[in-house]
Each structure stands twice: as structure tokens, then as C-alpha cells.
Design a protein around this motif. Sequence first.
Motif: not given
Lengths: 112, 116
Positions: B16-17, B74-80
Motif C-alpha cells: 500500500x505504500x 529520472x525517477x520511477x514511482x510506484x504507488x499502492x
Amino acid sequence: AQTVTQSQPEMSVQEAETVTLSCTYDTSENNYYLFWYKQPPSRQMILVIRQEAYKQQNATENRFSVNFQKAAKSFSLKISDSQLGDTAMYFCAFIENYQLIWGAGTKLIIKP
Amino acid sequence: DAGVTQSPTHLIKTRGQQVTLRCSPKSGHDTVSWYQQALGQGPQFIFQYYEEEERQRGNFPDRFSGHQFPNYSSELNVNALLLGDSALYLCASSFPLSGGPQETQYFGPGTRLLVL
């Protein structure tokens, strides 16, 4: 769908021997690039060798060479005079639409 | 000549983070690609950034998003986060070759993400 097949999950050879890793691929493109990468236990993916599909001459890099058969869509890697430092996972890949398409890898163990 | 760098090297999160991974390309490279490598498998393409835009995307859900900055990092974001997001995340940089989209990609050391 584009695919890469590496039929040897694991291989082991004695130090100083020659070993060949196999790879077949499927693409509808006529011009593309093929790669072999190695990934040692340190996890870093390292480029070993590159082949341009429109070149008939097989690429070589020191002890590493390829056998590229375009019609058969085959791209094998030969490692001569193998060394302990060659122990790693080896991945075959080709690039299409900006993305690398990868095989499942071959685990190569060089025994002293 | 600095190679591709990634941070952090390891990360532990709970389901969930949200997580953000960072990548700086090799000097002279302007294109960044992200891959997910599950244990014992080959990498899977997530997306590629060029000129601060997402140029190509693999078969990943919208929970995976990215960004490229003017300095090409660059950034990689992962939600939930899900348990299945546990993997090695690889960043690769490249430069466009003249006359076609093919390019040689050079990889960073990766970020190991564990989701509990």
C-alpha cells in the motif's frame, strides 16, 4: 509477439575451456540490434557484445564472439579461454521499439 | 566518466505504500529506460523517457509512473505497492544512434525493492 528463447538454463565448464550459449529470437523487423549481457552475483547488468542485424560479419570482443544466423534467427555466444570471472547469468536480448526484449537467461558456472 | 547510478541500493516497504527510485544516466546520454527484474527471470521493460516525455511503455499498470528532469536524470514511482512488486529495478541509459531507434543500453547497479 516478440520472443527470445535461451534453451540452456544452466551450463558449467572447466576454466580455460570454450563454451557456447544458444539463443533464438523472433521478430518481424528486418533491421535490429542483438545483445548479450552478463549479470554476475553483484547484479550489475554488463554489456558483453552487440550485433547489428544488417551486418553479415559476426561481432567479436576479445574472448567473446557470436554466431549470428539471421535467416534462422539464431544468435549464439562463444566464450573462449573461459575464466572464473565469467561466472554469471547471461542474457540474450534484442531491441525493438526502444525496448529490450529479453530471454530467461543461462546460468554459466566456470569451475577451477 | 561516470556510469549509470541508482539510489537507493536497497529498499523495504509495506503493501500500500508508495516508493520513488532514482537514476542518473551515463554522461552524454539523454535517454533513460526502466526495467523490472523478478528473481530468476529476465528483465521486463517498464518505460523509456526521452526529452522529459515518456516515449514508450511496456505492459505495466498506471501505478508505475515516471519522470525525467532537464538534466536527464529520472525517477520511477510506484504507488499502492503489492507484494508482487518485489524485484530488482534496473535503470539503463542510452543515446539515439543516427538513422534509427536502435540504441545500446548501459545499466546501473539496480535497486532491490522488497515489499512486505
